[in-house]
Design a protein around this motif. Structure first.
Motif, PDB file in Angstrom:
ATOM      1  N   UNK A  24       0.707  -1.068   0.127  1.00 24.10           N
ATOM      2  CA  UNK A  24      -0.151  -0.043  -0.080  1.00 24.10           C
ATOM      3  C   UNK A  24       1.016   1.124   0.039  1.00 24.10           C
ATOM      4  N   UNK A  25       0.582   2.017  -0.907  1.00 20.60           N
ATOM      5  CA  UNK A  25       1.104   3.371  -1.028  1.00 20.60           C
ATOM      6  C   UNK A  25       0.131   4.528  -1.295  1.00 20.60           C
ATOM      7  N   UNK A  26       0.582   5.795  -1.210  1.00 22.53           N
ATOM      8  CA  UNK A  26      -0.394   6.905  -1.571  1.00 22.53           C
ATOM      9  C   UNK A  26      -0.845   6.847  -2.855  1.00 22.53           C
ATOM     10  N   UNK A  27      -1.940   7.054  -3.209  1.00 21.81           N
ATOM     11  CA  UNK A  27      -2.475   7.073  -4.523  1.00 21.81           C
ATOM     12  C   UNK A  27      -1.681   8.202  -5.454  1.00 21.81           C
ATOM     13  N   UNK A  28      -1.683   8.097  -6.735  1.00 20.12           N
ATOM     14  CA  UNK A  28      -0.896   8.985  -7.660  1.00 20.12           C
ATOM     15  C   UNK A  28      -2.374   9.956  -7.816  1.00 20.12           C
ATOM     16  N   UNK A  29      -2.397  10.953  -7.029  1.00 22.00           N
ATOM     17  CA  UNK A  29      -3.393  12.107  -7.524  1.00 22.00           C
ATOM     18  C   UNK A  29      -2.685  13.306  -8.030  1.00 22.00           C
ATOM     19  N   UNK A  30      -3.675  13.905  -9.007  1.00 18.19           N
ATOM     20  CA  UNK A  30      -3.158  14.938  -9.737  1.00 18.19           C
ATOM     21  C   UNK A  30      -3.908  16.119  -9.420  1.00 18.19           C
ATOM     22  N   UNK A  31      -3.284  17.191  -8.996  1.00 18.91           N
ATOM     23  CA  UNK A  31      -3.672  18.478  -8.616  1.00 18.91           C
ATOM     24  C   UNK A  31      -4.303  19.224  -9.525  1.00 18.91           C
ATOM     25  N   UNK A  32      -5.667  19.608  -9.324  1.00 13.69           N
ATOM     26  CA  UNK A  32      -6.335  20.451 -10.503  1.00 13.69           C
ATOM     27  C   UNK A  32      -6.292  21.991 -10.453  1.00 13.69           C
ATOM     28  N   UNK A  33      -5.486  22.360  -9.320  1.00 12.65           N
ATOM     29  CA  UNK A  33      -5.410  23.839  -9.089  1.00 12.65           C
ATOM     30  C   UNK A  33      -4.162  24.460  -9.999  1.00 12.65           C
ATOM     31  N   UNK A  34      -4.272  25.732 -10.355  1.00 10.74           N
ATOM     32  CA  UNK A  34      -3.610  26.244 -11.474  1.00 10.74           C
ATOM     33  C   UNK A  34      -2.392  26.692 -10.718  1.00 10.74           C
ATOM     34  N   UNK A  35      -2.315  26.911  -9.560  1.00 11.79           N
ATOM     35  CA  UNK A  35      -1.027  27.652  -8.780  1.00 11.79           C
ATOM     36  C   UNK A  35      -0.572  26.192  -7.892  1.00 11.79           C
TER      37      UNK A  35
ATOM     38  N   UNK B  12      11.845   3.662  -5.079  1.00 12.94           N
ATOM     39  CA  UNK B  12      11.865   2.331  -5.515  1.00 12.94           C
ATOM     40  C   UNK B  12      11.061   1.906  -6.429  1.00 12.94           C
ATOM     41  N   UNK B  13      11.243   0.438  -7.051  1.00  9.28           N
ATOM     42  CA  UNK B  13      10.523   0.123  -7.963  1.00  9.28           C
ATOM     43  C   UNK B  13       9.255  -0.235  -7.502  1.00  9.28           C
ATOM     44  N   UNK B  14       9.160  -0.274  -6.120  1.00 11.14           N
ATOM     45  CA  UNK B  14       7.879  -0.468  -5.350  1.00 11.14           C
ATOM     46  C   UNK B  14       7.348   0.799  -4.563  1.00 11.14           C
ATOM     47  N   UNK B  15       7.803   1.819  -4.465  1.00 12.07           N
ATOM     48  CA  UNK B  15       7.377   3.004  -3.811  1.00 12.07           C
ATOM     49  C   UNK B  15       7.531   4.203  -4.936  1.00 12.07           C
ATOM     50  N   UNK B  16       7.088   5.314  -4.294  1.00  5.07           N
ATOM     51  CA  UNK B  16       6.882   6.362  -5.180  1.00  5.07           C
ATOM     52  C   UNK B  16       7.551   7.631  -4.208  1.00  5.07           C
ATOM     53  N   UNK B  17       7.381   8.869  -4.494  1.00  8.42           N
ATOM     54  CA  UNK B  17       8.126   9.925  -3.591  1.00  8.42           C
ATOM     55  C   UNK B  17       7.332  10.450  -2.581  1.00  8.42           C
ATOM     56  N   UNK B  18       6.158   9.962  -2.603  1.00 13.40           N
ATOM     57  CA  UNK B  18       5.070  10.266  -1.271  1.00 13.40           C
ATOM     58  C   UNK B  18       5.032   9.504  -0.322  1.00 13.40           C
ATOM     59  N   UNK B  19       5.204   9.748   0.979  1.00 14.73           N
ATOM     60  CA  UNK B  19       5.147   8.782   1.947  1.00 14.73           C
ATOM     61  C   UNK B  19       3.947   8.824   2.995  1.00 14.73           C
ATOM     62  N   UNK B  20       3.719   7.462   3.462  1.00 20.30           N
ATOM     63  CA  UNK B  20       2.324   7.475   4.126  1.00 20.30           C
ATOM     64  C   UNK B  20       2.750   8.027   5.814  1.00 20.30           C
ATOM     65  N   UNK B  21       1.652   8.580   6.218  1.00 27.40           N
ATOM     66  CA  UNK B  21       1.842   8.957   7.637  1.00 27.40           C
ATOM     67  C   UNK B  21       0.937   8.072   8.516  1.00 27.40           C
ATOM     68  N   UNK B  22       1.004   8.484   9.827  1.00 28.77           N
ATOM     69  CA  UNK B  22       0.241   7.463  11.014  1.00 28.77           C
ATOM     70  C   UNK B  22      -1.324   7.487  10.339  1.00 28.77           C
ATOM     71  N   UNK B  23      -1.789   8.603  10.023  1.00 27.93           N
ATOM     72  CA  UNK B  23      -3.488   8.274   9.781  1.00 27.93           C
ATOM     73  C   UNK B  23      -3.656   7.435   8.840  1.00 27.93           C
ATOM     74  N   UNK B  24      -2.627   7.525   7.494  1.00 28.57           N
ATOM     75  CA  UNK B  24      -2.739   6.511   6.465  1.00 28.57           C
ATOM     76  C   UNK B  24      -2.787   5.190   7.262  1.00 28.57           C
ATOM     77  N   UNK B  25      -1.639   4.945   7.960  1.00 23.09           N
ATOM     78  CA  UNK B  25      -1.459   3.396   8.578  1.00 23.09           C
ATOM     79  C   UNK B  25      -2.787   3.208   9.488  1.00 23.09           C
ATOM     80  N   UNK B  26      -3.282   3.922  10.430  1.00 20.75           N
ATOM     81  CA  UNK B  26      -4.760   3.764  11.066  1.00 20.75           C
ATOM     82  C   UNK B  26      -5.643   3.397  10.276  1.00 20.75           C
ATOM     83  N   UNK B  27      -5.676   4.012   8.948  1.00 20.07           N
ATOM     84  CA  UNK B  27      -6.950   3.777   8.033  1.00 20.07           C
ATOM     85  C   UNK B  27      -7.030   2.461   7.276  1.00 20.07           C
ATOM     86  N   UNK B  28      -5.598   2.337   7.153  1.00 24.72           N
ATOM     87  CA  UNK B  28      -5.539   0.968   6.313  1.00 24.72           C
ATOM     88  C   UNK B  28      -5.675  -0.204   7.631  1.00 24.72           C
ATOM     89  N   UNK B  29      -5.486   0.110   8.778  1.00 24.17           N
ATOM     90  CA  UNK B  29      -5.588  -0.880   9.790  1.00 24.17           C
ATOM     91  C   UNK B  29      -6.998  -1.179  10.049  1.00 24.17           C
TER      92      UNK B  29
END
Length: 431
Positions: free
Chosen positions: A64-75, A91-108
């Motif tokens: 599980x990693x953060x979803x690749x979302x695209x910002x809709x704002x111009x700025x 890495x081949x399995x991770x992106x540049x965005x990190x999970x935080x504790x809230x994400x881990x709690x959500x997954x759990x």
């Protein structure tokens, strides 16, 4: 004429016109050669990919990693102190965005998730043998705590041990002064890293295994005790913890608690609703496998085209043979040979030509392909140990030979049918 006599006659008659038969065999040779190589390429790549998947553990987990979302704002994106952190390390399995504790709690908290483990990504500056010597840069594979290494020697990491353990990449063995992989097992190495206060620290670890590099296991592997020690030292006081990836262990609804496709799909859907992405190892390899299958399909198409051209050559060869042997056919039928026996004789001649061309082509492909695979393993593919780009499975080779023989047999149906339907009296009068 008995069946054995027909077989012997078919083999003998196939070479009445040696030049014509040789050219037909050569056209089949090209198709068999190409088809055997493409089949071996597919088998080699598939075998390697399956072994890489096996190194990353069971099929009851989602990465599980953060979803690749695209910002809709111009700025620029507004700063969110509770948002996700960014990391420059991917890495081949991770992106540049990190999970935080809230994400881990959500997954759990998602139904179907039995347990979730957040995977720390640590940074090590150098490694050296504890006995001394040169220091070398080294990367730590963040998935080593969930996967199995493709070992050359030693054992897998013990994640429950309180002792710091490491699995060395194979190319570090001689660099660190060990005689071979077996000699490195049980030895101590020192790892140097920079802590949160930018001070240089060292930790000693025991080498428990030596592993080949793979698609997902680049770098050294460390067990939970070693990873936790370095991660705690590198954690900035007061800054929330963040992780590149988390592993969700799933509960299964299938027989014996097995995880089904529906279980995986349900958890993925819940993750997506929380702006998270869950992937199985097969998902990670899906695009790669699709591209590989596409390339193999294109190459196989050229082989099939060559075989189709060869089949027309067989038809032409046998039609000419029927015409040249018209009086002989009439004589055989006048002596009591049935239409079915005549049909079988000419059809088997086509099969003999196909079997010969396919066998020679397959054997040549095995000889040439084996040499290419050996050279590639030592040069172009040296960074992917364990990958044999051409894998000649006996079952696949036999299948190729069998298919080409059947194609040749079917190509001989028209000439054989013409020979079987000839009138014996008219055939004996043929000049």
């Amino acid at each position: 004429m008995k069946t054995a006599d027909i077989l012997r006659a078919a083999a003998r008659n196939s070479f009445r016109s040696k030049l014509r038969t040789t050219l037909t065999v050569l056209s089949l040779f090209v198709g068999a050669f190409a088809l055997t190589l493409t089949t071996a390429l597919g088998a080699g790549v598939s075998d390697y990919v399956q072994r890489q998947v096996a190194t990353l553990g069971a099929n009851d987990i989602l990465l599980v990693s953060p979803a690749a979302t695209t910002s809709t704002s111009d700025g620029p994106t507004e700063y969110d102190p509770d948002g996700r952190q960014q990391s420059g390390q991917a890495t081949p399995l991770t992106s540049g965005t990190l999970l935080n504790q809230a994400d881990v709690d959500t997954i759990d908290g998602i139904d179907g998730v039995r347990r979730v483990d957040a995977i720390d990504q640590i940074s090590v500056d150098w490694i050296e043998a504890s006995s001394g010597g040169a220091r070398y840069e080294v990367d730590i594979n963040p998935t080593s705590s969930i996967g199995q290494s493709d070992l050359v020697a030693g054992e897998q990491l013990d994640q429950d041990s309180s002792e710091a353990q490491i699995v060395l990449p194979e190319d570090y063995v001689s660099a660190l002064g060990f005689e071979d992989a077996d000699a490195a097992i049980g030895q101590k190495v020192s790892l140097g890293y920079t802590d949160a206060e930018q001070a240089q620290q060292q930790v000693e670890a025991t080498v428990v295994g030596v592993a080949r590099a793979s698609l997902f296991a680049a770098g050294a592997g460390t067990n939970s005790a070693l990873t936790a020690e370095v991660a705690d030292a590198q954690a900035v006081p007061g800054q929330p913890r963040a992780w590149p990836i988390a592993v969700a262990y799933l509960d299964g609804s299938g027989s014996g608690g097995a995880v089904t496709e529906d279980d995986i799909a349900a958890v993925k859907s819940d993750l997506q609703a929380d702006d998270l992405a869950g992937q199985t190892i097969e998902d990670q390899l899906g695009v790669v496998q699709t591209v590989i299958n596409g390339i193999i399909g294109v190459l196989s198409t050229f082989a099939v085209v060559a075989l189709l051209a060869a089949s027309f050559g067989i038809v032409n060869t046998l039609l000419m043979s029927v015409q040249e042997r018209t009086r002989e056919i009439g004589l055989m039928k006048a002596m009591g040979m049935s239409n079915g026996r005549v049909f079988a004789l000419f059809s088997l001649e086509a099969a003999v030509i196909g079997l010969l061309g396919a066998t020679i082509g397959a054997l040549a492909a095995i000889l040439v392909g084996s040499a290419i695979a050996n050279v590639a393993a030592d040069t172009l593919l040296a960074d992917l140990p364990g990958l044999r780009i051409l894998l000649f499975d006996p079952v696949n080779v036999i299948a190729v030979v069998g298919i080409i023989t059947v194609i040749a047999f079917l190509s001989g149906v028209l000439p054989a049918r013409r020979a079987a339907r000839q009138n014996p009296i008219e055939s004996l009068r043929y000049e």
